[in-house]
Design a protein around this motif. Structure first.
Motif, PDB file in Angstrom:
ATOM      1  N   ASP A 132       0.931  -1.411   0.093  1.00  0.00           N
ATOM      2  CA  ASP A 132       0.385   0.268   0.023  1.00  0.00           C
ATOM      3  C   ASP A 132       0.870   0.911  -0.361  1.00  0.00           C
ATOM      4  OD1 ASP A 132      -2.212   1.584   0.387  1.00  0.00           O
ATOM      5  OD2 ASP A 132      -1.302   2.202   2.412  1.00  0.00           O
ATOM      6  N   GLY A 133       0.301   1.977  -0.592  1.00  0.00           N
ATOM      7  CA  GLY A 133       1.120   3.201  -0.659  1.00  0.00           C
ATOM      8  C   GLY A 133       2.639   3.024  -1.530  1.00  0.00           C
ATOM      9  N   SER A 134       2.759   2.214  -2.562  1.00  0.00           N
ATOM     10  CA  SER A 134       4.045   2.107  -3.559  1.00  0.00           C
ATOM     11  C   SER A 134       3.999   2.956  -4.624  1.00  0.00           C
ATOM     12  CB  SER A 134       3.639   1.042  -4.142  1.00  0.00           C
ATOM     13  OG  SER A 134       2.170   1.040  -5.386  1.00  0.00           O
ATOM     14  N   SER A 135       2.943   4.631  -4.619  1.00  0.00           N
ATOM     15  CA  SER A 135       3.983   5.459  -5.053  1.00  0.00           C
ATOM     16  C   SER A 135       4.689   6.618  -4.223  1.00  0.00           C
ATOM     17  CB  SER A 135       2.547   6.506  -5.618  1.00  0.00           C
ATOM     18  OG  SER A 135       2.297   7.083  -4.855  1.00  0.00           O
ATOM     19  N   ASN A 225      -5.826  15.070   1.849  1.00  0.00           N
ATOM     20  CA  ASN A 225      -5.498  15.378   0.210  1.00  0.00           C
ATOM     21  C   ASN A 225      -5.954  16.782   0.243  1.00  0.00           C
ATOM     22  OD1 ASN A 225      -4.526  15.931  -1.582  1.00  0.00           O
ATOM     23  ND2 ASN A 225      -3.347  14.033  -2.806  1.00  0.00           N
ATOM     24  N   TYR A 258       0.172  14.302   5.580  1.00  0.00           N
ATOM     25  CA  TYR A 258      -0.617  13.169   5.078  1.00  0.00           C
ATOM     26  C   TYR A 258       0.813  12.482   4.226  1.00  0.00           C
ATOM     27  CZ  TYR A 258      -3.348  11.403   1.534  1.00  0.00           C
ATOM     28  OH  TYR A 258      -3.943  10.561   0.864  1.00  0.00           O
ATOM     29  N   GLY A 260       0.283   9.813   2.305  1.00  0.00           N
ATOM     30  CA  GLY A 260      -0.637   9.649   1.097  1.00  0.00           C
ATOM     31  C   GLY A 260       0.368   7.873   0.732  1.00  0.00           C
ATOM     32  N   PHE A 262      -1.861   5.220   2.887  1.00  0.00           N
ATOM     33  CA  PHE A 262      -2.812   5.301   4.279  1.00  0.00           C
ATOM     34  C   PHE A 262      -2.171   4.318   5.251  1.00  0.00           C
ATOM     35  CE2 PHE A 262      -6.546   2.244   4.809  1.00  0.00           C
ATOM     36  CZ  PHE A 262      -7.213   3.221   6.335  1.00  0.00           C
ATOM     37  N   TYR A 276      -8.054  10.306   9.958  1.00  0.00           N
ATOM     38  CA  TYR A 276      -7.015   9.727   8.353  1.00  0.00           C
ATOM     39  C   TYR A 276      -8.499   9.820   7.518  1.00  0.00           C
ATOM     40  CZ  TYR A 276      -6.069   7.914   3.965  1.00  0.00           C
ATOM     41  OH  TYR A 276      -5.689   7.702   3.003  1.00  0.00           O
ATOM     42  N   TYR A 278     -10.692   9.854   3.292  1.00  0.00           N
ATOM     43  CA  TYR A 278     -10.136   9.476   2.295  1.00  0.00           C
ATOM     44  C   TYR A 278     -11.822   9.377   1.577  1.00  0.00           C
ATOM     45  CZ  TYR A 278      -7.906   9.421  -2.469  1.00  0.00           C
ATOM     46  OH  TYR A 278      -7.856   9.927  -3.185  1.00  0.00           O
ATOM     47  N   LYS A 288     -11.348   6.561  -2.845  1.00  0.00           N
ATOM     48  CA  LYS A 288     -10.494   5.614  -3.883  1.00  0.00           C
ATOM     49  C   LYS A 288     -10.386   3.872  -3.287  1.00  0.00           C
ATOM     50  CE  LYS A 288      -5.604   6.132  -5.187  1.00  0.00           C
ATOM     51  NZ  LYS A 288      -4.866   6.612  -5.049  1.00  0.00           N
ATOM     52  N   LEU A 289     -10.020   4.086  -1.929  1.00  0.00           N
ATOM     53  CA  LEU A 289     -10.063   2.949  -0.512  1.00  0.00           C
ATOM     54  C   LEU A 289     -10.672   1.894  -1.011  1.00  0.00           C
ATOM     55  CD1 LEU A 289      -8.417   4.506   2.491  1.00  0.00           C
ATOM     56  CD2 LEU A 289      -7.150   4.492  -0.194  1.00  0.00           C
ATOM     57  N   ARG A 290     -10.236   0.754  -1.555  1.00  0.00           N
ATOM     58  CA  ARG A 290     -10.844  -0.659  -1.200  1.00  0.00           C
ATOM     59  C   ARG A 290     -11.351  -1.210   0.112  1.00  0.00           C
ATOM     60  NH1 ARG A 290      -7.352   0.602  -5.706  1.00  0.00           N
ATOM     61  NH2 ARG A 290      -5.620   1.252  -4.384  1.00  0.00           N
ATOM     62  N   GLU A 294      -8.494  -2.717   2.240  1.00  0.00           N
ATOM     63  CA  GLU A 294      -7.840  -1.716   2.971  1.00  0.00           C
ATOM     64  C   GLU A 294      -8.405  -1.306   4.113  1.00  0.00           C
ATOM     65  OE1 GLU A 294      -5.078   0.296  -0.314  1.00  0.00           O
ATOM     66  OE2 GLU A 294      -7.019   0.878  -0.596  1.00  0.00           O
TER      67      GLU A 294
HETATM   68  P1  FDP Z   1      -1.374   4.036  -3.802  1.00  0.00           P
HETATM   69  O1  FDP Z   1      -2.197   4.740  -4.504  1.00  0.00           O
HETATM   70  O2  FDP Z   1      -0.262   5.052  -3.528  1.00  0.00           O
HETATM   71  O3  FDP Z   1      -1.462   2.760  -2.932  1.00  0.00           O
HETATM   72  O4  FDP Z   1      -4.052   2.606  -1.069  1.00  0.00           O
HETATM   73  C1  FDP Z   1      -4.021   4.089  -2.016  1.00  0.00           C
HETATM   74  C2  FDP Z   1      -3.187   4.932  -1.551  1.00  0.00           C
HETATM   75  O5  FDP Z   1      -1.887   4.738  -2.099  1.00  0.00           O
HETATM   76  C3  FDP Z   1      -3.118   4.920  -0.434  1.00  0.00           C
HETATM   77  O6  FDP Z   1      -2.189   4.228   0.323  1.00  0.00           O
HETATM   78  C4  FDP Z   1      -3.154   6.409  -0.252  1.00  0.00           C
HETATM   79  O7  FDP Z   1      -2.967   7.268   0.969  1.00  0.00           O
HETATM   80  C5  FDP Z   1      -3.435   7.245  -1.214  1.00  0.00           C
HETATM   81  O8  FDP Z   1      -4.139   6.124  -2.538  1.00  0.00           O
HETATM   82  C6  FDP Z   1      -3.312   8.731  -1.801  1.00  0.00           C
HETATM   83  O9  FDP Z   1      -3.900   8.789  -2.706  1.00  0.00           O
HETATM   84  P2  FDP Z   1      -4.061  10.887  -3.437  1.00  0.00           P
HETATM   85  O10 FDP Z   1      -2.274  10.301  -4.047  1.00  0.00           O
HETATM   86  O11 FDP Z   1      -5.050  10.403  -4.157  1.00  0.00           O
HETATM   87  O12 FDP Z   1      -3.741  11.603  -1.759  1.00  0.00           O
END
Ligand code: FDP
Length: 356
Positions: A132-135, A225, A258, A260, A262, A276, A278, A288-290, A294
């Protein structure tokens, strides 16, 4: 909160005074809803996968495992190499362990039966977000793994497994996450409180460092966000304004954090108190969260820690899932803050609780 882990380097002497995750699982076996050896093994398998994922994350820049693979996952999101590695390691650990009959992963379009001939003698289903949060991985920020465990009825067959597995989060028998931050933590619940373990890299063991976690009720942090504010509803914007208003008596104000990621945002708020969010927004009407891997597991954890998790209109754990990758708006954290968000979103501002 007591921290059983000493600063001293791990030695056989230090080990005698602390509890490893494995010892904890064995000791508490009789308190688990599923007091079976299989359940203890399942938790151990997830923790072993977590150690392997951690090992890869810690070497990410060195081994060129960072960056995108060039493929997209079922949600049309670009997959990262570490996403794939984490997904593969979790599936491998659960497959090898033999206790789990079905998995649902963020990285896989459908649930996967791990029972080769549809023979569901093993009764656990595990849903997970492998990374999670891999970006955040490319920029050396914290990420996490989330998992959710259900038991399946004994008499199901492969045909109806998905239907019977998609159960409300209130029926989870265990849930947890691994936070890969400045240290690596394994935090989980089986419905008897929440306990956190920190990986001692010297001995390769998760050690009990945060027993019986309770989320503080103060309004310490909020996480959202806010760049998306133009896509938020007027009610949510009004709530955000309330959040930022100083306490008239003490002058205390909330702080914003934040990452980004989760898991990381949730973990911090679990330790400090906070909220927190979303929410639903114009381009994500369900957030956005599953739900399955999640929102549900974190909702189970936060309730066990004395907090609350809501869509803004109903308890997350009561939602009846309709698909493995279903999304849900999420407001999760300290109970008074979640209640305040609900009051604003449901036009009950007069019922907003006082939050210190
Ligand atoms: P990510 O896409 O990087 O996996 O689960 C989705 C998630 O990250 C959460 O971990 C994070 O809080 C959220 O998306 C971030 O989304 P935004 O860029 O829209 O804030």
């Amino acid at each position: 909160m007591s921290h059983a882990l000493s600063d001293a380097p791990a030695s056989s002497g230090a080990l005698a005074s602390v509890m490893t995750l494995e010892q904890f699982i064995l000791d508490r076996r009789d308190r688990f809803p599923q007091s079976t050896r299989a359940f203890a093994r399942l938790l151990r398998d997830v923790s072993v996968a977590a150690k392997i994922i951690n090992h890869n994350i810690r070497r990410a820049g060195i081994l060129d495992v960072m960056g995108k693979t060039g493929t997209v996952n079922v949600q049309d999101e670009k997959q990262k190499k570490l996403d794939e590695i984490a997904d593969r390691e979790l599936e491998r650990a659960l497959r090898r362990g033999g206790e789990c009959c079905l998995i649902g992963s963020e990285e896989q379009p459908e649930t996967v039966s791990l029972s080769p001939h549809g023979n569901f003698q093993e009764r656990f289903a595990v849903f997970f977000d492998p990374l999670d949060g891999s970006s955040n991985t490319d920029v050396n920020a914290s990420v996490g793994t989330i998992f959710s465990v259900y038991t399946l009825p004994e008499d199901i067959d492969e045909e109806d497994s998905l239907d019977v597995t998609l159960r409300p989060g209130a029926e989870q028998v265990a849930a947890g996450y691994v936070a890969y931050g400045s240290s690596t933590m394994f935090v989980f619940t089986t419905g008897n409180g929440v306990n956190g373990f920190t990986l001692d890299p010297g001995i390769g063991e998760f050690l009990l460092t945060h027993p019986d976690l309770q989320i503080p009720q103060e309004r310490a942090m909020y996480s959202i966000n806010e760049a998306d504010i133009e896509d938020f509803s007027p009610k949510l914007r009004a709530f955000l304004q309330w959040l930022k208003t100083k306490d008239p008596d003490t002058g205390a104000r909330i702080r914003a954090r934040y990452i980004g990621s989760f898991v990381s945002d949730f973990h911090r708020n679990l330790l400090t108190g906070g909220l927190y969010m979303y929410p639903a927004r114009t381009n994500y009407p369900n957030g956005k969260l599953r739900l399955m891997y999640e929102a549900n597991p974190m909702a189970f954890l936060v309730e066990q820690a004395g907090g609350r998790a809501s869509t803004g209109h109903q308890r997350v754990l009561d939602l009846q899932p309709e698909g493995v990758h279903q999304r849900t708006p999420l407001f999760i954290g300290s109970a008074p803050l979640v209640e305040a968000a609900e009051a604003y979103l449901q036009d009950r501002e007069e019922e907003v609780p006082r939050v210190a």
